[in-house]
Structure formats: C-alpha cells, structure tokens
Design a protein around this motif. Sequence first.
Motif, PDB file in Angstrom:
ATOM      1  N   MET A  95     -17.588  65.315 -31.436  1.00 36.48           N
ATOM      2  CA  MET A  95     -17.401  64.719 -29.712  1.00 36.48           C
ATOM      3  C   MET A  95     -17.704  63.928 -29.426  1.00 36.48           C
ATOM      4  N   LEU A  96     -16.493  62.995 -28.378  1.00 37.93           N
ATOM      5  CA  LEU A  96     -17.117  62.326 -27.727  1.00 37.93           C
ATOM      6  C   LEU A  96     -17.665  62.476 -26.375  1.00 37.93           C
ATOM      7  N   ASP A  97     -18.829  60.815 -26.369  1.00 33.88           N
ATOM      8  CA  ASP A  97     -19.365  60.803 -25.412  1.00 33.88           C
ATOM      9  C   ASP A  97     -19.367  60.317 -24.263  1.00 33.88           C
ATOM     10  N   ALA A  98     -19.006  61.125 -23.388  1.00 33.81           N
ATOM     11  CA  ALA A  98     -18.509  60.234 -22.109  1.00 33.81           C
ATOM     12  C   ALA A  98     -19.157  58.815 -21.415  1.00 33.81           C
ATOM     13  N   ALA A  99     -20.421  58.986 -21.329  1.00 34.71           N
ATOM     14  CA  ALA A  99     -21.421  57.976 -21.380  1.00 34.71           C
ATOM     15  C   ALA A  99     -21.392  56.922 -21.897  1.00 34.71           C
ATOM     16  N   ASP A 100     -20.569  56.975 -23.674  1.00 33.11           N
ATOM     17  CA  ASP A 100     -20.289  55.623 -24.047  1.00 33.11           C
ATOM     18  C   ASP A 100     -19.468  55.248 -23.553  1.00 33.11           C
ATOM     19  N   LEU A 101     -18.277  55.774 -23.352  1.00 33.47           N
ATOM     20  CA  LEU A 101     -17.118  55.889 -22.621  1.00 33.47           C
ATOM     21  C   LEU A 101     -16.919  55.045 -21.514  1.00 33.47           C
ATOM     22  N   THR A 102     -18.046  55.660 -20.474  1.00 30.80           N
ATOM     23  CA  THR A 102     -18.133  55.078 -19.663  1.00 30.80           C
ATOM     24  C   THR A 102     -18.538  53.501 -19.585  1.00 30.80           C
ATOM     25  N   ALA A 103     -19.574  53.076 -19.298  1.00 28.62           N
ATOM     26  CA  ALA A 103     -19.855  51.895 -19.964  1.00 28.62           C
ATOM     27  C   ALA A 103     -18.959  50.699 -20.493  1.00 28.62           C
ATOM     28  N   ARG A 104     -17.925  51.159 -22.339  1.00 26.21           N
ATOM     29  CA  ARG A 104     -16.910  50.428 -22.286  1.00 26.21           C
ATOM     30  C   ARG A 104     -15.474  50.329 -21.373  1.00 26.21           C
ATOM     31  N   LEU A 105     -15.971  51.273 -20.497  1.00 25.02           N
ATOM     32  CA  LEU A 105     -14.717  51.400 -19.174  1.00 25.02           C
ATOM     33  C   LEU A 105     -15.448  49.938 -18.647  1.00 25.02           C
ATOM     34  N   ILE A 106     -16.452  49.884 -18.199  1.00 24.69           N
ATOM     35  CA  ILE A 106     -16.976  49.107 -17.143  1.00 24.69           C
ATOM     36  C   ILE A 106     -17.077  47.575 -17.628  1.00 24.69           C
ATOM     37  N   ARG A 107     -17.291  47.148 -18.651  1.00 29.88           N
ATOM     38  CA  ARG A 107     -16.710  46.512 -19.869  1.00 29.88           C
ATOM     39  C   ARG A 107     -15.604  45.643 -19.334  1.00 29.88           C
ATOM     40  N   CYS A 108     -14.409  46.203 -19.359  1.00 34.27           N
ATOM     41  CA  CYS A 108     -13.499  45.980 -19.093  1.00 34.27           C
ATOM     42  C   CYS A 108     -13.147  45.599 -16.848  1.00 34.27           C
ATOM     43  N   PRO A 109     -13.098  44.440 -17.141  1.00 28.30           N
ATOM     44  CA  PRO A 109     -12.521  43.627 -15.737  1.00 28.30           C
ATOM     45  C   PRO A 109     -11.513  44.143 -14.533  1.00 28.30           C
ATOM     46  N   SER A 110     -11.480  44.980 -14.727  1.00 24.46           N
ATOM     47  CA  SER A 110     -10.430  45.547 -13.523  1.00 24.46           C
ATOM     48  C   SER A 110     -10.824  45.648 -12.095  1.00 24.46           C
ATOM     49  N   VAL A 111     -11.099  44.858 -11.592  1.00 24.61           N
ATOM     50  CA  VAL A 111     -10.657  44.988 -10.142  1.00 24.61           C
ATOM     51  C   VAL A 111      -9.461  44.449  -9.925  1.00 24.61           C
ATOM     52  N   THR A 112      -9.178  45.305  -8.807  1.00 26.80           N
ATOM     53  CA  THR A 112      -8.182  45.751  -8.139  1.00 26.80           C
ATOM     54  C   THR A 112      -7.262  44.095  -8.139  1.00 26.80           C
ATOM     55  N   PRO A 113      -6.159  44.036  -8.174  1.00 29.68           N
ATOM     56  CA  PRO A 113      -5.161  45.084  -9.458  1.00 29.68           C
ATOM     57  C   PRO A 113      -4.948  44.118 -10.734  1.00 29.68           C
ATOM     58  N   GLU A 114      -6.205  43.747 -11.014  1.00 27.60           N
ATOM     59  CA  GLU A 114      -6.545  43.694 -12.547  1.00 27.60           C
ATOM     60  C   GLU A 114      -6.253  45.217 -13.673  1.00 27.60           C
ATOM     61  N   GLU A 115      -5.306  45.173 -14.822  1.00 22.26           N
ATOM     62  CA  GLU A 115      -6.013  46.146 -15.243  1.00 22.26           C
ATOM     63  C   GLU A 115      -7.138  46.052 -15.946  1.00 22.26           C
ATOM     64  N   GLY A 116      -7.291  45.153 -16.766  1.00 21.25           N
ATOM     65  CA  GLY A 116      -8.706  44.602 -16.832  1.00 21.25           C
ATOM     66  C   GLY A 116      -9.498  45.399 -18.837  1.00 21.25           C
ATOM     67  N   GLY A 117      -7.721  45.812 -19.110  1.00 22.70           N
ATOM     68  CA  GLY A 117      -8.452  46.471 -20.493  1.00 22.70           C
ATOM     69  C   GLY A 117      -8.656  48.315 -20.642  1.00 22.70           C
ATOM     70  N   ALA A 118      -8.867  48.100 -18.836  1.00 17.86           N
ATOM     71  CA  ALA A 118      -9.375  50.640 -19.225  1.00 17.86           C
ATOM     72  C   ALA A 118      -8.053  51.115 -19.494  1.00 17.86           C
ATOM     73  N   LEU A 119      -7.087  50.939 -19.221  1.00 15.01           N
ATOM     74  CA  LEU A 119      -5.866  51.686 -18.615  1.00 15.01           C
ATOM     75  C   LEU A 119      -5.931  51.675 -20.832  1.00 15.01           C
ATOM     76  N   VAL A 120      -5.138  50.301 -21.618  1.00 18.40           N
ATOM     77  CA  VAL A 120      -4.734  50.306 -22.618  1.00 18.40           C
ATOM     78  C   VAL A 120      -5.751  51.227 -23.211  1.00 18.40           C
ATOM     79  N   LEU A 121      -7.772  50.864 -23.060  1.00 24.49           N
ATOM     80  CA  LEU A 121      -8.176  51.991 -23.681  1.00 24.49           C
ATOM     81  C   LEU A 121      -8.468  53.178 -23.810  1.00 24.49           C
ATOM     82  N   LEU A 122      -8.030  53.504 -23.008  1.00 27.55           N
ATOM     83  CA  LEU A 122      -8.279  54.804 -22.495  1.00 27.55           C
ATOM     84  C   LEU A 122      -6.610  55.694 -23.183  1.00 27.55           C
ATOM     85  N   GLU A 123      -5.992  55.139 -23.245  1.00 30.25           N
ATOM     86  CA  GLU A 123      -4.458  55.126 -24.203  1.00 30.25           C
ATOM     87  C   GLU A 123      -4.744  55.341 -25.134  1.00 30.25           C
ATOM     88  N   GLU A 124      -5.041  54.213 -26.002  1.00 31.38           N
ATOM     89  CA  GLU A 124      -5.730  54.208 -27.488  1.00 31.38           C
ATOM     90  C   GLU A 124      -6.421  55.800 -27.722  1.00 31.38           C
TER      91      GLU A 124
END
Length: 379
Positions: A1-30
């Motif tokens: 079971m995936l922890d939504a809170a853990d994924l939230t923290a990992r996504l926050i660590r991706c500096p994706s200020v518009t228009p930068e992708e910041g690694g967030a979509l790469v993480l989700l795609e994986e």
Amino acid sequence: MLDAADLTARLIRCPSVTPEEGGALVLLEEELRRAGFDCHRVDRNGTSNLFARWGAKGARTIGFNGHTDVVPPGDPASWTHPPFSGHWDADDVIWGRGATDMKSGVAAFVTAAIDFVRDTPPDGAVILTITGDEEGPSRDGTIALLDWMAAQGERMDACIVGEPSNPEVMGEMMKIGRRGSATFRIDARGVQGHAAYPHRAKNPLHALTRMLAELTAAPLDQGTAHFDPTGLQITSIDCGNPASNVIPEAARAIVNIRFNDLHTGDSLSDLLRAHADRIAAETGVALSVTAEISGEAFLTQPGPFVDLVRGVVQQETNRQPVLSTSGGTSDARFVKDHCPVVEFGLVGAHMHQVNERVPAQQVRQLKTIYQRILERYFA
C-alpha cells in the motif's frame, strides 16, 4: 500500500515552480509505470504534462486532474522550514510549497488509483491528467492534455479535480462549478491641456471615472440558484501624470469581473463596450475596451456523479459537503468541455502562503475518499 503522505513529501522536494518541471512528473511517471499504467508525456511549448491510463482505451472511464507546479515560495528565510524540504515534523505535519496546493491532492489520487487497480482491478479504465501549468498562463497544461486526448481518441466519462475545496475542515465543501473570470482594460484618450483652461482640453479621466461610476452603481445581478451575485472590482486607475496642473491626454483602468451563469465573457464585453461607446459620444473622449476571458461560468448539474462523490465524502468525514461554485478559477474550467467535473480536495487554509503545510493524516484521508469513489464508481 502506497503512503500518500510520503509521496506528498517527495513531490514537495521537487522544486517545480511554474514552468519548471523540477522532477515531479518524472517521479510520478516512475510510480505509475511500475503499477502498470500506460504513461505519456504531453509536453507543449516548454510546459511538462503527464497522461496516465490503466485499463483499456474506450472502456468506462473515470479521471482525475491536478497539477504539480507551484507558485514561488518568496523569501526562503521567512519559512520555518525550507520551502522545498518536505520537512515532516513531530506533529505529523508536512511543510513546503505545494503541501496543500496541490502536490498532496496529486499524491492522494495517484496512490488511490494505484492501490485500487492493484487490489480490485475494475472493468473499466482510470485516467490521470497531471499538468505543470496550472499556476501559470494555463495555455499549455490541461488544455494541451485534453487536445492530445482528443487526437488520440482518449476519453473520460467523469473527472475529479483534486484542488483544495474545503475552507476550514475536511468534508464541508465540494465544487460543482465555478464563476467565470474576465479582465477588462479600458483606455481613454482625450486632449491634453492646462488645468486652468479646461475648455481647451478633453479630460480622459472624467470620461473614464464616469464609466467606472456607472459600472459600480448597482449590482449586475442578484445571483442564481447555484451562484452568488456577479462581482465587479476596479483594480487599477492610472494616467501616468506627475503634474497637478496638467490635464492628461490618456488614462486607463482595469476591471475584473467574476460572473455567474447569467453572463458570458462576450455578453459582458458587449455591456462594457456599449457604456464606452455612449460616454465617448457624449464627451468626445475616445474609449476602448479590451477583454481577456480567463474562463466562463459553468455548472455540473447535481445528479448521479455529484451524488456519488458527495455520498463518499459524507461517509468518510461525517459531514455533508455544501455544493459550491465559490472561489477563483481552476482547471475544471477546461475539463468541463470534455466531461462532467467536480472538485474535491484538502483544506486550503495555507495555500500560497509562507509556511504552507498539511497534516499527513488529512492527505491519507483524502486518499481513502478517492479510493472509495473509485470503488463505488465501478461497483
């Protein structure tokens, strides 16, 4: 079971200020590919977007929409914890830009979808559309995803946008529509002159302020069954004139209108231009109106889909959410042209603020709500 809170923290660590992708979509795609989702990057004009589907194309489909881009954090020194640290404190609160708006919402529906298709594979499909251009111009984000879907024959039968929808506590509100938003720039051009000799000039400010006074003299309407009254706000008046004894040649004003379903962007444009034309004819000052329509008012009529979402929220929070159309705009204004859409997400009290943060328990509760919606939708 995936922890939504853990994924939230990992996504926050991706500096994706518009228009930068910041690694967030790469993480989700994986994560999504690992779970068997068919993933496609739909990038347009430097904006990053992600489409993911589990299940067969053309099957009965429910979708989720959200964004991983965030607004700038401001001065990092003003934050208790660094804005892209994803700091998880002793009170089980996650800190960082995007904690509420809306990396947490994306994490909740991504983990809910992954766990759902793994544990109870549905007779249908689940589509996730995630953009990096919601906080920016919004021209190459969800619109690009919907354009790509149309070209590929992809379709959602209904969609949930995971934007924060609750003002104070979980379960108090869901959005079934949004007001339209339009910005009007009004330019007035007269004849410059000496303030002591007004008969030799044509004061553009007099004509402009007269028009603004007429626009604000009375409400545009009294509201409708699902919408508050239309609101008109003057947000700027300027003539660039530093001299107190000179009548300026030109002046300009900006008006923002948040409108209900009694109006359209075009009807409001016609209304303002009619005012401008009449006052121009009476004063001799040229008045022109330029419109920028950010979104039209829309409503998803209460019915089976709205009832399904509302019922799950009530069951999981012990609150019956108000069906609201309040607030600003969201990407639901684009999704509504594709399929019925509602918005339900976290409490939005800290969004766009310094020290944006979210209780981990709230993110996990949202994941549970999304998973229950998926279960009922395909039951």
